[in-house]
Design a protein around this motif. Structure first.
Motif, PDB file in Angstrom:
ATOM      1  N   TRP A  21      -4.317 -45.063 -11.712  1.00  0.00           N
ATOM      2  CA  TRP A  21      -3.972 -44.029 -12.690  1.00  0.00           C
ATOM      3  C   TRP A  21      -4.974 -43.968 -13.815  1.00  0.00           C
ATOM      4  N   SER A  23      -4.772 -42.790 -18.009  1.00  0.00           N
ATOM      5  CA  SER A  23      -3.776 -42.465 -19.023  1.00  0.00           C
ATOM      6  C   SER A  23      -4.447 -42.129 -20.340  1.00  0.00           C
ATOM      7  N   ARG A  25      -3.704 -41.653 -24.212  1.00  0.00           N
ATOM      8  CA  ARG A  25      -2.647 -42.067 -25.137  1.00  0.00           C
ATOM      9  C   ARG A  25      -2.726 -41.256 -26.426  1.00  0.00           C
ATOM     10  N   HIS A  38       2.083 -40.859 -23.850  1.00  0.00           N
ATOM     11  CA  HIS A  38       0.926 -40.909 -22.956  1.00  0.00           C
ATOM     12  C   HIS A  38       0.942 -39.705 -22.016  1.00  0.00           C
ATOM     13  N   THR A  40      -0.344 -39.250 -18.425  1.00  0.00           N
ATOM     14  CA  THR A  40      -0.844 -40.126 -17.363  1.00  0.00           C
ATOM     15  C   THR A  40      -0.956 -39.350 -16.055  1.00  0.00           C
ATOM     16  N   MET A  50       5.572 -51.071 -10.634  1.00  0.00           N
ATOM     17  CA  MET A  50       5.660 -51.336 -12.071  1.00  0.00           C
ATOM     18  C   MET A  50       6.986 -52.003 -12.415  1.00  0.00           C
ATOM     19  N   TYR A  52       8.520 -52.670 -16.357  1.00  0.00           N
ATOM     20  CA  TYR A  52       8.336 -52.772 -17.806  1.00  0.00           C
ATOM     21  C   TYR A  52       9.417 -53.680 -18.386  1.00  0.00           C
ATOM     22  N   GLU A  57      10.873 -47.022 -20.938  1.00  0.00           N
ATOM     23  CA  GLU A  57       9.950 -45.909 -20.724  1.00  0.00           C
ATOM     24  C   GLU A  57      10.708 -44.691 -20.192  1.00  0.00           C
ATOM     25  N   CYS A 105       4.633 -39.748 -20.678  1.00  0.00           N
ATOM     26  CA  CYS A 105       5.373 -41.017 -20.767  1.00  0.00           C
ATOM     27  C   CYS A 105       5.593 -41.390 -22.228  1.00  0.00           C
ATOM     28  N   TYR A 123       3.802 -55.045 -18.403  1.00  0.00           N
ATOM     29  CA  TYR A 123       2.953 -55.005 -19.594  1.00  0.00           C
ATOM     30  C   TYR A 123       3.421 -56.102 -20.538  1.00  0.00           C
TER      31      TYR A 123
HETATM   32  C1  9YT Z   1       4.053 -43.405 -15.006  1.00  0.00           C
HETATM   33  C2  9YT Z   1       3.519 -44.713 -15.508  1.00  0.00           C
HETATM   34  O1  9YT Z   1       4.213 -45.488 -16.075  1.00  0.00           O
HETATM   35  N1  9YT Z   1       2.228 -44.966 -15.289  1.00  0.00           N
HETATM   36  C3  9YT Z   1       1.578 -46.154 -15.753  1.00  0.00           C
HETATM   37  C4  9YT Z   1       0.665 -45.901 -16.910  1.00  0.00           C
HETATM   38  C5  9YT Z   1       1.374 -45.896 -18.205  1.00  0.00           C
HETATM   39  N2  9YT Z   1       2.142 -44.703 -18.378  1.00  0.00           N
HETATM   40  C6  9YT Z   1       0.352 -46.029 -19.324  1.00  0.00           C
HETATM   41  O2  9YT Z   1      -0.049 -47.140 -19.589  1.00  0.00           O
HETATM   42  O3  9YT Z   1      -0.015 -45.046 -19.918  1.00  0.00           O
END
Ligand code: 9YT
Length: 135
Positions: A21, A23, A25, A38, A40, A50, A52, A57, A105, A123
């Motif tokens: 991906w 992203s 921000r 974000h 993304t 993923m 979190y 999120e 996001c 994360y």
């Molecule tokens: C949809 C999602 O969670 N993608 C991972 C990237 C995350 N949104 C980011 O770090 O910007």
């Protein structure tokens, strides 16, 4: 008031590439408002696991097609423009992008911009002080 445009973010440290991906921000912890925002894009043909563990999120699909698997229940949801999912229980999930998937996001607590997914897709919980400088 803060106004930012995608073209201003491109190529800066707010524009982050990962294997599956990219992203951009718009809002990060250093902005001091309690969430991050974000834009993304998950690349077509990729699968991203993923979890979190430290964040809530919300994700809103604005372009593309894909699927979202809840790895806790095995349930699979279709993702298309107009679909939102909220990871309100730190749900382990897998996103499959059938085409490029563009997602807006929101993270709480906010991401600092320095987080990297670990081997479980988690994360770390970083604070603005440990992370980026406000801009
Ligand atoms: C949809 C999602 O969670 N993608 C991972 C990237 C995350 N949104 C980011 O770090 O910007």
């Amino acid at each position: 008031m803060i106004v930012r445009r995608l073209e201003d973010i491109r190529g800066t440290d707010r524009d982050v590439e990962a294997p599956t991906w990219r992203s951009r921000r718009f809002v990060l912890a250093a902005d001091g408002v309690g969430f991050s925002l974000h834009d993304t894009v998950l690349h077509a043909g990729t699968v991203t696991e993923m979890w979190y563990r430290n964040h809530i999120e919300a994700v809103y699909c604005i372009e593309g097609e894909g699927t979202l698997e809840d790895r806790g229940t095995g349930e699979v949801h279709r993702i298309e423009p107009g679909t939102m999912y909220l990871l309100d229980d730190h749900d382990k999930h897998t996103l499959t992008a059938l085409t490029d998937l563009r997602m807006v996001c929101v993270f709480n607590p906010p991401c600092t911009g320095q987080e990297v997914h670990d081997e479980e897709g988690v994360y770390p919980l970083l604070t603005a002080e440990a992370g980026e400088v406000a801009s």
